[in-house]
Scaffold this motif. Sequence first.
Motif, PDB file in Angstrom:
ATOM      1  N   ILE A 119      45.898  43.052 -40.996  1.00 51.94           N
ATOM      2  CA  ILE A 119      46.298  41.964 -40.098  1.00 51.94           C
ATOM      3  C   ILE A 119      45.475  42.028 -38.815  1.00 51.94           C
ATOM      4  O   ILE A 119      44.995  41.015 -38.316  1.00 51.94           O
ATOM      5  CB  ILE A 119      47.814  41.997 -39.805  1.00 51.94           C
ATOM      6  N   GLU A 120      45.268  43.240 -38.307  1.00 51.65           N
ATOM      7  CA  GLU A 120      44.452  43.405 -37.112  1.00 51.65           C
ATOM      8  C   GLU A 120      43.010  42.957 -37.375  1.00 51.65           C
ATOM      9  O   GLU A 120      42.382  42.298 -36.537  1.00 51.65           O
ATOM     10  CB  GLU A 120      44.485  44.858 -36.634  1.00 51.65           C
ATOM     11  N   GLN A 121      42.498  43.271 -38.555  1.00 51.78           N
ATOM     12  CA  GLN A 121      41.138  42.854 -38.919  1.00 51.78           C
ATOM     13  C   GLN A 121      41.045  41.330 -39.006  1.00 51.78           C
ATOM     14  O   GLN A 121      40.054  40.738 -38.561  1.00 51.78           O
ATOM     15  CB  GLN A 121      40.726  43.469 -40.259  1.00 51.78           C
ATOM     16  N   ILE A 122      42.067  40.706 -39.574  1.00 50.46           N
ATOM     17  CA  ILE A 122      42.091  39.240 -39.670  1.00 50.46           C
ATOM     18  C   ILE A 122      42.111  38.631 -38.272  1.00 50.46           C
ATOM     19  O   ILE A 122      41.334  37.715 -37.969  1.00 50.46           O
ATOM     20  CB  ILE A 122      43.288  38.754 -40.512  1.00 50.46           C
ATOM     21  N   ASN A 123      42.982  39.138 -37.417  1.00 54.22           N
ATOM     22  CA  ASN A 123      43.052  38.625 -36.042  1.00 54.22           C
ATOM     23  C   ASN A 123      41.731  38.832 -35.308  1.00 54.22           C
ATOM     24  O   ASN A 123      41.279  37.958 -34.560  1.00 54.22           O
ATOM     25  CB  ASN A 123      44.199  39.274 -35.274  1.00 54.22           C
ATOM     26  N   GLN A 124      41.101  39.981 -35.532  1.00 50.13           N
ATOM     27  CA  GLN A 124      39.805  40.257 -34.905  1.00 50.13           C
ATOM     28  C   GLN A 124      38.751  39.266 -35.413  1.00 50.13           C
ATOM     29  O   GLN A 124      37.955  38.741 -34.640  1.00 50.13           O
ATOM     30  CB  GLN A 124      39.370  41.703 -35.179  1.00 50.13           C
ATOM     31  N   ALA A 125      38.749  39.016 -36.721  1.00 54.42           N
ATOM     32  CA  ALA A 125      37.790  38.065 -37.303  1.00 54.42           C
ATOM     33  C   ALA A 125      38.004  36.671 -36.719  1.00 54.42           C
ATOM     34  O   ALA A 125      37.038  35.976 -36.386  1.00 54.42           O
ATOM     35  CB  ALA A 125      37.918  38.040 -38.823  1.00 54.42           C
ATOM     36  N   ILE A 126      39.257  36.262 -36.580  1.00 52.79           N
ATOM     37  CA  ILE A 126      39.564  34.946 -36.014  1.00 52.79           C
ATOM     38  C   ILE A 126      39.056  34.859 -34.574  1.00 52.79           C
ATOM     39  O   ILE A 126      38.507  33.838 -34.159  1.00 52.79           O
ATOM     40  CB  ILE A 126      41.074  34.637 -36.101  1.00 52.79           C
ATOM     41  N   SER A 127      39.214  35.946 -33.833  1.00 51.26           N
ATOM     42  CA  SER A 127      38.787  35.923 -32.427  1.00 51.26           C
ATOM     43  C   SER A 127      37.276  35.797 -32.269  1.00 51.26           C
ATOM     44  O   SER A 127      36.796  35.393 -31.212  1.00 51.26           O
ATOM     45  CB  SER A 127      39.298  37.159 -31.693  1.00 51.26           C
ATOM     46  N   THR A 128      36.512  36.129 -33.323  1.00 48.44           N
ATOM     47  CA  THR A 128      35.049  36.022 -33.228  1.00 48.44           C
ATOM     48  C   THR A 128      34.524  34.637 -33.595  1.00 48.44           C
ATOM     49  O   THR A 128      33.341  34.371 -33.435  1.00 48.44           O
ATOM     50  CB  THR A 128      34.363  37.058 -34.151  1.00 48.44           C
ATOM     51  N   LEU A 129      35.385  33.781 -34.101  1.00 44.23           N
ATOM     52  CA  LEU A 129      34.949  32.444 -34.515  1.00 44.23           C
ATOM     53  C   LEU A 129      34.528  31.613 -33.301  1.00 44.23           C
ATOM     54  O   LEU A 129      35.055  31.798 -32.198  1.00 44.23           O
ATOM     55  CB  LEU A 129      36.083  31.717 -35.241  1.00 44.23           C
ATOM     56  N   PRO A 130      33.607  30.670 -33.502  1.00 46.17           N
ATOM     57  CA  PRO A 130      33.262  29.740 -32.412  1.00 46.17           C
ATOM     58  C   PRO A 130      34.523  28.971 -31.983  1.00 46.17           C
ATOM     59  O   PRO A 130      35.433  28.759 -32.801  1.00 46.17           O
ATOM     60  CB  PRO A 130      32.239  28.797 -33.054  1.00 46.17           C
ATOM     61  N   PRO A 131      34.596  28.560 -30.730  1.00 50.82           N
ATOM     62  CA  PRO A 131      35.818  27.942 -30.200  1.00 50.82           C
ATOM     63  C   PRO A 131      36.372  26.778 -31.032  1.00 50.82           C
ATOM     64  O   PRO A 131      37.564  26.740 -31.321  1.00 50.82           O
ATOM     65  CB  PRO A 131      35.413  27.472 -28.812  1.00 50.82           C
TER      66      PRO A 131
END
Length: 179
Positions: A119-131
Amino acid sequence: MQTDLSDIQKMKQGDEISFRKFVETYSDDLFYYARGFVKTKEIAEEIVSDVFVTVWKKKGELDTVRNIRTWLFVLVHNEAISYLRKEADVVRISLEEINEYCIPSIQSPDYDLISREEIEQINQAISTLPPKCKLVFTLAKLHGLPYKEISQILNISIKTINIHIAKALQTISAVLHKK
C-alpha cells in the motif's frame, strides 16, 4: 450518496435542514477535490464553504441543474482556480507548486490481503505521477467518479482520461513488480 429531489425542492423553498443534509452529503468529496488544488486544509474548507454559499444563493435555480454532483465539482474547480490565480498574483508561486496534488492514502477493503508495504508503494507511485495524471487517477479510482463526470469537471476528453489512467496504472504496476 445523492440528494433526492424532495430535498432539493425543500431547499429551494429555504429549508435549512434539507440544506444541511445536502452539505453533509457532498462536503467530504468536495473538500478532497479542493484539497487537490490548494496546499492547506483551511483554504480547501474555505473554497467548499464558498461553494455552498453560492449554492444557497442559487437554490431557486437548482432544478435547472442536470447533475448536481458534477455541477458542485465544477463550482469547486472554478473557485479553486480563482483562488490560485489571485494567490499567484500576490505571492508569485510557480505553476509546479500550484499543481502539486495531495491525495488521500489508499485504504483498501482488501487491506488484510495487501501488505502495508505494498500500500505504501502504491501511494508512493501515485505521488510520483504528473499533477494532471494524479488528479484524474484520484478522481476516477479513489473517489469513484465516472469518466464522463471527470471529463466535464476537468474539461478534457474521455480519451485523455483513459491515457492518464493507463499511465498511472502502468506506473503503479512497475513499482509493484520491482519486488
